[in-house]
Design a protein around this motif. Structure first.
Motif, PDB file in Angstrom:
ATOM      1  N   TYR A 206       0.845  -1.191   0.000  1.00 31.96           N
ATOM      2  CA  TYR A 206       0.000   0.000   0.000  1.00 31.96           C
ATOM      3  C   TYR A 206       0.882   1.243   0.000  1.00 31.96           C
TER       4      TYR A 206
ATOM      5  N   CYS B 262      -5.953   4.392   7.779  1.00 29.07           N
ATOM      6  CA  CYS B 262      -6.641   3.101   7.699  1.00 29.07           C
ATOM      7  C   CYS B 262      -7.922   3.180   6.887  1.00 29.07           C
ATOM      8  N   TRP B 263      -8.676   4.254   7.061  1.00 24.02           N
ATOM      9  CA  TRP B 263      -9.938   4.387   6.334  1.00 24.02           C
ATOM     10  C   TRP B 263      -9.673   4.548   4.841  1.00 24.02           C
TER      11      TRP B 263
ATOM     12  N   THR C 291      -8.913   1.148   3.303  1.00 19.76           N
ATOM     13  CA  THR C 291     -10.086   0.281   3.113  1.00 19.76           C
ATOM     14  C   THR C 291     -10.932   0.717   1.923  1.00 19.76           C
ATOM     15  N   GLN C 292     -10.790   1.971   1.502  1.00 21.26           N
ATOM     16  CA  GLN C 292     -11.519   2.436   0.324  1.00 21.26           C
ATOM     17  C   GLN C 292     -10.869   1.912  -0.947  1.00 21.26           C
TER      18      GLN C 292
ATOM     19  N   ALA D 103      -9.305  -4.120   0.642  1.00 21.58           N
ATOM     20  CA  ALA D 103      -9.579  -4.546   2.019  1.00 21.58           C
ATOM     21  C   ALA D 103      -8.540  -4.039   3.006  1.00 21.58           C
ATOM     22  N   GLY D 104      -7.326  -3.789   2.528  1.00 25.38           N
ATOM     23  CA  GLY D 104      -6.256  -3.330   3.396  1.00 25.38           C
ATOM     24  C   GLY D 104      -4.947  -3.996   2.999  1.00 25.38           C
TER      25      GLY D 104
ATOM     26  N   ARG E 157      -8.799  -9.396   6.565  1.00 27.75           N
ATOM     27  CA  ARG E 157      -9.619  -8.183   6.463  1.00 27.75           C
ATOM     28  C   ARG E 157     -10.121  -7.696   7.816  1.00 27.75           C
ATOM     29  N   TYR E 158      -9.915  -8.495   8.866  1.00 28.71           N
ATOM     30  CA  TYR E 158     -10.377  -8.114  10.205  1.00 28.71           C
ATOM     31  C   TYR E 158      -9.234  -7.552  11.066  1.00 28.71           C
TER      32      TYR E 158
ATOM     33  N   LEU F   4      -4.821  -2.652  10.590  1.00 24.35           N
ATOM     34  CA  LEU F   4      -4.213  -2.347   9.299  1.00 24.35           C
ATOM     35  C   LEU F   4      -2.810  -1.767   9.434  1.00 24.35           C
TER      36      LEU F   4
ATOM     37  N   PRO G 224     -11.408   1.221  11.469  1.00 24.54           N
ATOM     38  CA  PRO G 224     -12.405   0.702  10.520  1.00 24.54           C
ATOM     39  C   PRO G 224     -12.655  -0.796  10.620  1.00 24.54           C
ATOM     40  N   THR G 225     -11.741  -1.537  11.264  1.00 24.77           N
ATOM     41  CA  THR G 225     -11.929  -2.990  11.361  1.00 24.77           C
ATOM     42  C   THR G 225     -12.411  -3.440  12.736  1.00 24.77           C
TER      43      THR G 225
END
Length: 281
Positions: free
Chosen positions: A122, A128-129, A132-133, A136-137, A142-143, A146, A185-186
């Protein structure tokens, strides 16, 4: 030019008269309905931390002070101020105040860069938000946490830091204000009792065991070994994730001894040295 000025003069005069009338009305209304500030509210507000974190259930310390002085409700507490602040408020208001139960934020994830597999590199905004856009990260799970540190900006007490791709919380600095919780976000950040020495599952994955194991060496694979060994029936499996019922847990430690994950996903928040010794053995 004089004709134009003469044409606008009545309009200007009318506007001036209206403004004067409105000024007189506003002055009268302000005097008529003026409410004197309660000096006790100012005194209580001066005692409060002034961080406006919302942990008390009110958007600001000022509103908390107003409601407390008006209602004299001894159950109202300020988690940030703790027992010392409760005592000061009690002395100021002449009543016994309830002591807040100390809480701390904990991270339901141990997926640092050493044990969690990456899904992609990334290179976007370190948020983090935002990650996720895009997808998933950066991690396959995905949980997971991040590891970009969006929650750090919400902590006014310097209790959070980013270490090897994972958020670490300093319990000595954490005041339990919970401002960081909605910043994730997670949902890997939760609040726990700061003084209770009980185990919890440091994992947030709801994937099936094989999927969790593929993504992270520290994830709960819902093998049920901890469930079977717990004599107090304090562990349940909920949507492919073990969960410890804190009211039933006696911190016997049997669950951590049978956990098969490479990095034990069961942790004792208030005795991390003991956990590390068990992992090493």
């Amino acid at each position: 030019m004089n004709m134009i000025s003469d044409a606008f003069l009545p309009a200007v005069s009318s506007l001036g008269a209206v403004a004067l009338a409105l000024g007189i009305i506003i002055h009268y209304v302000s005097k008529k309905f003026h409410v004197e500030d309660d000096p006790t509210v100012k005194l209580v507000n001066g005692i409060l931390p002034g961080v406006n974190c919302g942990a008390c259930g009110f958007p600001s310390c000022g509103q908390f002070a107003e409601v407390l002085v008006e209602t004299r409700n001894p159950a109202m507490t300020c988690p940030v101020g703790g027992a010392d602040l409760a005592a000061k408020l009690g002395e100021t208001l002449g009543m016994a105040m309830a002591e807040p139960k100390p809480q701390t934020a904990v991270v339901l994830c141990q997926g640092n860069n050493d044990v969690a597999r990456q899904s992609a590199e990334y290179l976007g905004i370190q948020d983090c938000w935002a990650a996720t856009q895009a997808f998933a990260g950066p991690k396959q799970c995905r949980y997971s946490c991040l590891g970009l540190g969006s929650c750090i900006a919400w902590c006014d007490f310097g209790a959070m830091r980013l270490e090897n791709g994972l958020i670490v919380i300093d319990k000595d600095l954490c005041t339990g204000c919970a401002a960081c919780i909605p910043a994730c976000p997670t949902g890997v950040l939760v609040m726990q009792n700061k003084q209770a020495a009980r185990y919890f599952i440091a994992c947030n994955s709801h994937d099936k065991g094989a999927g969790t194991k593929k993504a992270c060496d520290a994830g709960c694979i819902a093998c049920q070994k901890c469930v079977k060994v717990c004599e107090d029936n304090a562990i349940v499996i909920d949507n492919f994730l073990a969960r410890i019922v804190q009211d039933k847990c006696t911190a016997c430690g049997k669950c951590i001894e049978v956990c098969p994950t490479k990095v034990n996903c069961i942790r004792l928040e208030n005795d991390l040295n003991a956990v590390k010794q068990k992992q090493a053995s």
